[in-house]
Design a protein around this motif. Structure first.
Motif, PDB file in Angstrom:
ATOM      1  N   ALA A   1       6.234  20.454  -3.297  1.00 50.81           N
ATOM      2  CA  ALA A   1       5.826  19.111  -3.700  1.00 50.81           C
ATOM      3  C   ALA A   1       4.797  18.531  -2.744  1.00 50.81           C
ATOM      4  O   ALA A   1       3.963  17.707  -3.142  1.00 50.81           O
ATOM      5  CB  ALA A   1       7.046  18.206  -3.798  1.00 50.81           C
ATOM      6  N   SER A   2       4.799  18.978  -1.501  1.00 52.94           N
ATOM      7  CA  SER A   2       3.852  18.454  -0.508  1.00 52.94           C
ATOM      8  C   SER A   2       2.404  18.792  -0.845  1.00 52.94           C
ATOM      9  O   SER A   2       1.481  18.140  -0.347  1.00 52.94           O
ATOM     10  CB  SER A   2       4.182  19.005   0.879  1.00 52.94           C
ATOM     11  N   THR A   3       2.170  19.807  -1.699  1.00 54.45           N
ATOM     12  CA  THR A   3       0.795  20.140  -2.083  1.00 54.45           C
ATOM     13  C   THR A   3       0.179  19.036  -2.929  1.00 54.45           C
ATOM     14  O   THR A   3      -1.035  19.050  -3.159  1.00 54.45           O
ATOM     15  CB  THR A   3       0.749  21.463  -2.863  1.00 54.45           C
ATOM     16  N   LEU A   4       0.995  18.084  -3.374  1.00 51.15           N
ATOM     17  CA  LEU A   4       0.495  16.980  -4.190  1.00 51.15           C
ATOM     18  C   LEU A   4       0.288  15.708  -3.375  1.00 51.15           C
ATOM     19  O   LEU A   4       0.008  14.645  -3.936  1.00 51.15           O
ATOM     20  CB  LEU A   4       1.447  16.719  -5.352  1.00 51.15           C
ATOM     21  N   PHE A   5       0.435  15.807  -2.058  1.00 47.55           N
ATOM     22  CA  PHE A   5       0.072  14.675  -1.201  1.00 47.55           C
ATOM     23  C   PHE A   5      -1.427  14.398  -1.334  1.00 47.55           C
ATOM     24  O   PHE A   5      -2.233  15.326  -1.505  1.00 47.55           O
ATOM     25  CB  PHE A   5       0.371  14.980   0.274  1.00 47.55           C
ATOM     26  N   ASP A   6      -1.794  13.144  -1.224  1.00 53.42           N
ATOM     27  CA  ASP A   6      -3.204  12.765  -1.109  1.00 53.42           C
ATOM     28  C   ASP A   6      -3.606  12.984   0.347  1.00 53.42           C
ATOM     29  O   ASP A   6      -3.091  12.308   1.245  1.00 53.42           O
ATOM     30  CB  ASP A   6      -3.366  11.300  -1.501  1.00 53.42           C
ATOM     31  N   PRO A   7      -4.511  13.924   0.633  1.00 52.39           N
ATOM     32  CA  PRO A   7      -4.844  14.203   2.035  1.00 52.39           C
ATOM     33  C   PRO A   7      -5.444  13.015   2.765  1.00 52.39           C
ATOM     34  O   PRO A   7      -5.445  12.978   4.004  1.00 52.39           O
ATOM     35  CB  PRO A   7      -5.850  15.361   1.931  1.00 52.39           C
ATOM     36  N   ASP A   8      -5.919  12.034   2.022  1.00 52.99           N
ATOM     37  CA  ASP A   8      -6.531  10.863   2.660  1.00 52.99           C
ATOM     38  C   ASP A   8      -5.554   9.705   2.834  1.00 52.99           C
ATOM     39  O   ASP A   8      -5.930   8.659   3.375  1.00 52.99           O
ATOM     40  CB  ASP A   8      -7.733  10.386   1.826  1.00 52.99           C
ATOM     41  N   SER A   9      -4.320   9.888   2.382  1.00 51.46           N
ATOM     42  CA  SER A   9      -3.349   8.793   2.493  1.00 51.46           C
ATOM     43  C   SER A   9      -2.785   8.717   3.908  1.00 51.46           C
ATOM     44  O   SER A   9      -2.416   9.733   4.496  1.00 51.46           O
ATOM     45  CB  SER A   9      -2.203   9.005   1.505  1.00 51.46           C
ATOM     46  N   ARG A  10      -2.693   7.533   4.423  1.00 50.73           N
ATOM     47  CA  ARG A  10      -2.098   7.341   5.747  1.00 50.73           C
ATOM     48  C   ARG A  10      -0.576   7.354   5.692  1.00 50.73           C
ATOM     49  O   ARG A  10       0.096   7.310   6.724  1.00 50.73           O
ATOM     50  CB  ARG A  10      -2.555   6.018   6.375  1.00 50.73           C
ATOM     51  N   TRP A  11      -0.013   7.429   4.463  1.00 54.15           N
ATOM     52  CA  TRP A  11       1.421   7.265   4.294  1.00 54.15           C
ATOM     53  C   TRP A  11       2.161   8.578   4.049  1.00 54.15           C
ATOM     54  O   TRP A  11       3.349   8.554   3.702  1.00 54.15           O
ATOM     55  CB  TRP A  11       1.708   6.302   3.137  1.00 54.15           C
TER      56      TRP A  11
ATOM     57  N   ALA B   1       0.834  -1.206   0.000  1.00 59.47           N
ATOM     58  CA  ALA B   1       0.000   0.000   0.000  1.00 59.47           C
ATOM     59  C   ALA B   1       0.870   1.257   0.000  1.00 59.47           C
ATOM     60  O   ALA B   1       0.563   2.239  -0.690  1.00 59.47           O
ATOM     61  CB  ALA B   1      -0.921  -0.009   1.213  1.00 59.47           C
ATOM     62  N   PHE B   2       1.946   1.225   0.776  1.00 53.60           N
ATOM     63  CA  PHE B   2       2.841   2.384   0.786  1.00 53.60           C
ATOM     64  C   PHE B   2       3.471   2.585  -0.584  1.00 53.60           C
ATOM     65  O   PHE B   2       3.501   3.708  -1.112  1.00 53.60           O
ATOM     66  CB  PHE B   2       3.934   2.220   1.841  1.00 53.60           C
ATOM     67  N   ARG B   3       3.991   1.519  -1.173  1.00 55.34           N
ATOM     68  CA  ARG B   3       4.618   1.654  -2.488  1.00 55.34           C
ATOM     69  C   ARG B   3       3.624   2.194  -3.516  1.00 55.34           C
ATOM     70  O   ARG B   3       3.980   3.024  -4.365  1.00 55.34           O
ATOM     71  CB  ARG B   3       5.183   0.302  -2.941  1.00 55.34           C
ATOM     72  N   GLU B   4       2.386   1.756  -3.420  1.00 54.77           N
ATOM     73  CA  GLU B   4       1.356   2.239  -4.343  1.00 54.77           C
ATOM     74  C   GLU B   4       1.095   3.727  -4.141  1.00 54.77           C
ATOM     75  O   GLU B   4       1.008   4.495  -5.104  1.00 54.77           O
ATOM     76  CB  GLU B   4       0.064   1.436  -4.134  1.00 54.77           C
ATOM     77  N   ASP B   5       1.012   4.164  -2.881  1.00 52.98           N
ATOM     78  CA  ASP B   5       0.761   5.579  -2.607  1.00 52.98           C
ATOM     79  C   ASP B   5       1.949   6.447  -3.009  1.00 52.98           C
ATOM     80  O   ASP B   5       1.765   7.560  -3.521  1.00 52.98           O
ATOM     81  CB  ASP B   5       0.441   5.782  -1.126  1.00 52.98           C
ATOM     82  N   PHE B   6       3.167   5.949  -2.769  1.00 50.78           N
ATOM     83  CA  PHE B   6       4.339   6.745  -3.154  1.00 50.78           C
ATOM     84  C   PHE B   6       4.423   6.853  -4.672  1.00 50.78           C
ATOM     85  O   PHE B   6       4.740   7.924  -5.218  1.00 50.78           O
ATOM     86  CB  PHE B   6       5.615   6.128  -2.587  1.00 50.78           C
ATOM     87  N   ALA B   7       4.146   5.766  -5.374  1.00 49.41           N
ATOM     88  CA  ALA B   7       4.158   5.809  -6.836  1.00 49.41           C
ATOM     89  C   ALA B   7       3.098   6.768  -7.359  1.00 49.41           C
ATOM     90  O   ALA B   7       3.333   7.515  -8.327  1.00 49.41           O
ATOM     91  CB  ALA B   7       3.946   4.408  -7.403  1.00 49.41           C
ATOM     92  N   ALA B   8       1.926   6.782  -6.720  1.00 48.93           N
ATOM     93  CA  ALA B   8       0.868   7.697  -7.141  1.00 48.93           C
ATOM     94  C   ALA B   8       1.272   9.148  -6.898  1.00 48.93           C
ATOM     95  O   ALA B   8       0.976  10.034  -7.712  1.00 48.93           O
ATOM     96  CB  ALA B   8      -0.427   7.366  -6.398  1.00 48.93           C
ATOM     97  N   PHE B   9       1.950   9.409  -5.762  1.00 54.42           N
ATOM     98  CA  PHE B   9       2.443  10.762  -5.482  1.00 54.42           C
ATOM     99  C   PHE B   9       3.428  11.199  -6.560  1.00 54.42           C
ATOM    100  O   PHE B   9       3.325  12.310  -7.109  1.00 54.42           O
ATOM    101  CB  PHE B   9       3.100  10.793  -4.103  1.00 54.42           C
ATOM    102  N   GLU B  10       4.384  10.329  -6.900  1.00 59.63           N
ATOM    103  CA  GLU B  10       5.372  10.699  -7.907  1.00 59.63           C
ATOM    104  C   GLU B  10       4.723  10.876  -9.284  1.00 59.63           C
ATOM    105  O   GLU B  10       5.165  11.724 -10.076  1.00 59.63           O
ATOM    106  CB  GLU B  10       6.485   9.656  -7.961  1.00 59.63           C
ATOM    107  N   GLU B  11       3.676  10.132  -9.554  1.00 62.30           N
ATOM    108  CA  GLU B  11       2.959  10.321 -10.821  1.00 62.30           C
ATOM    109  C   GLU B  11       2.278  11.682 -10.841  1.00 62.30           C
ATOM    110  O   GLU B  11       2.282  12.376 -11.871  1.00 62.30           O
ATOM    111  CB  GLU B  11       1.936   9.195 -11.011  1.00 62.30           C
ATOM    112  N   ARG B  12       1.699  12.087  -9.704  1.00 62.28           N
ATOM    113  CA  ARG B  12       1.084  13.424  -9.640  1.00 62.28           C
ATOM    114  C   ARG B  12       2.131  14.514  -9.822  1.00 62.28           C
ATOM    115  O   ARG B  12       1.874  15.542 -10.461  1.00 62.28           O
ATOM    116  CB  ARG B  12       0.343  13.608  -8.312  1.00 62.28           C
ATOM    117  N   VAL B  13       3.320  14.308  -9.247  1.00 59.29           N
ATOM    118  CA  VAL B  13       4.412  15.270  -9.441  1.00 59.29           C
ATOM    119  C   VAL B  13       4.760  15.377 -10.920  1.00 59.29           C
ATOM    120  O   VAL B  13       4.904  16.485 -11.458  1.00 59.29           O
ATOM    121  CB  VAL B  13       5.646  14.860  -8.619  1.00 59.29           C
ATOM    122  N   ALA B  14       4.913  14.237 -11.588  1.00 55.78           N
ATOM    123  CA  ALA B  14       5.267  14.242 -13.007  1.00 55.78           C
ATOM    124  C   ALA B  14       4.190  14.924 -13.848  1.00 55.78           C
ATOM    125  O   ALA B  14       4.501  15.711 -14.765  1.00 55.78           O
ATOM    126  CB  ALA B  14       5.499  12.814 -13.492  1.00 55.78           C
TER     127      ALA B  14
END
Length: 425
Positions: free
Chosen positions: A130-140, A106-119
């Motif tokens: 870059a923190s503005t692209l965090f998913d506010p609902d992610s526990r990670w 789950a963490f790897r999935e959320d981190f990959a999704a964050f980096e995709e949003r950055v890209a």
């Protein structure tokens, strides 16, 4: 190496880290008077290996990142050292004490999704933290920020979206068994370095640059400046006339902090070789632990960002106390008797570094290009902070040192020679 400070030089290189040594090696192909002026009593800068028993422990950079494109990777074996191609520990978590396999996925999935949003944001030209692209609902998010401490030496709130996206990582990561710092040291053999020679002022008011140093004055037709950005921003070297734009640009590319703690551990056979643990997942103020690097009976702790600065302020012993508490919480109270500290890096407290490696503040991704713009076609800047895609790395600094040397040669009317990457050890 040399103890002699010449009265005049064609090109003065300031700093004997990876960038300065790369520049000097390339310049040595030409009939020029060149010297590297180094404040320390050693070469390498933030690439530094210390000996312990039969091991070399890297206090600074330790990985040949993007090794398939890293020009230093091909220099290791010709320098008489050993390349280790074992996969990096961040690809192999030890045990499941920290997170279950499902949580790891789950963490790897959320981190990959964050980096995709950055890209995606970078592709649209969006800038900001870059923190503005965090998913506010992610526990990670706290764990993602802890990873930023390792990658950037700072939390993602302090990191530019565009700059983070610009980093080039091919995913190939090797090591030098004897130490990355040892590699840089060997590559510096034969380079004319004047030790104990901090440059404090550059007078650029005349046709020739005049450098004031701790060992006297020297004149130079050109200068290659490889100081860390925090030293430039703090005006450790004063320019006369001043260069306020340079100071401002360096200030927008501050050094983050990443600190290492090397420990011995008894009964190390309990741990899988070259594996990793992180301390906590609910806060970025935690550390990562590389278990049995190279199969040694040791643990290497990695502290980045705010927690590194906090512990540095408390002193070296604070790193070991913090690490011991985290490892006890992960692996049981018996760990307290099994650990012993060996060496701790304190790059923030190092007066010739003041940090580990640079990150661009939000809104300042373009400042890396501005930082390396030649000044009056006779002052050329180089270092990891001037690298667009390989910032934060020794090979980025090396490539930039060669680039600055070519620019200096061209300014002096000389043929700059082959392209970067053709240098041989």
């Amino acid at each position: 190496m040399t103890d002699h400070l010449p009265a005049s030089l064609d090109i003065a290189v300031i700093g004997a880290g990876a960038a300065g040594l790369a520049a000097a090696r390339l310049l040595s192909r030409h009939p020029l008077d060149v010297a590297v002026l180094e404040a320390r009593d050693r070469v390498g800068g933030r690439a530094h290996t210390v000996g312990f028993e039969s091991y070399g422990l890297d206090m600074g950079c330790g990985w040949l990142h993007s090794a398939d494109e890293n020009p230093l990777a091909s220099m290791v074996e010709p320098a008489g050292l050993t390349v280790d191609r074992t996969r990096p520990p961040w690809e192999s978590q030890a045990f499941n004490h920290e997170m279950s396999p499902g949580e790891q996925a789950a963490f790897r999935e959320d981190f990959a999704a964050f980096e995709e949003r950055v890209a995606e944001a970078a592709a649209r030209g969006r800038e900001g933290p870059a923190s503005t692209l965090f998913d506010p609902d992610s526990r990670w998010n706290a764990r993602i920020d802890a990873i930023s401490g390792a990658l950037n030496g700072a939390r993602f709130a302090e990191v530019s979206i565009l700059d983070y996206d610009a980093y080039r990582d091919t995913g190939v990561n090797w090591r030098v068994v004897e130490g990355y710092g040892r590699l840089i040291e060997r590559l510096g053999q034969g380079v004319p370095v004047v030790f104990g020679c901090p440059v404090t002022r550059i007078d650029r008011s005349g046709p020739v640059l005049r450098l004031e140093t701790g060992r006297g004055a020297v004149e130079a037709r050109a200068v290659i400046l490889t100081l860390p950005t925090d030293l430039i921003a703090a005006e450790a070297i004063r320019f006369d006339p001043p260069l306020p734009e340079l100071i401002e640009t360096a200030s927008s590319l501050p050094l983050g902090l990443a600190s290492k703690l090397h420990m011995t551990v008894t009964g190390a056979e309990d741990f899988p070789k070259d594996s990793q643990l992180w301390g906590r997942s609910d806060t970025p103020d935690t550390a990562g632990y590389h278990l049995r690097p190279f199969g040694r009976p040791m643990i290497e702790g990695w502290f980045g960002g705010d927690i590194a600065r906090q512990l540095e302020a408390e002193g070296e012993a604070a790193f070991f106390a913090f690490a011991t508490d985290e490892l006890v919480s992960l692996l049981g109270s018996g760990m307290r008797r099994r650990l012993a500290p060996v060496a701790t890096s304190m790059w923030g407290a190092d007066s010739w570094s003041r940090g580990a490696y640079s990150h661009a503040l939000p809104g300042h991704a373009g400042d890396r290009a501005r930082l390396k713009a030649p000044i009056e076609n006779r002052i050329f800047l180089a270092g990891e902070a001037t690298s667009d895609g390989f910032y934060g790395t020794a090979h980025g600094a090396w490539i930039e040192g060669e680039r600055a040397a070519r620019e200096a040669l061209t300014a002096l009317g000389l043929d700059a020679g082959p392209e970067p990457g053709d240098d041989e050890a």
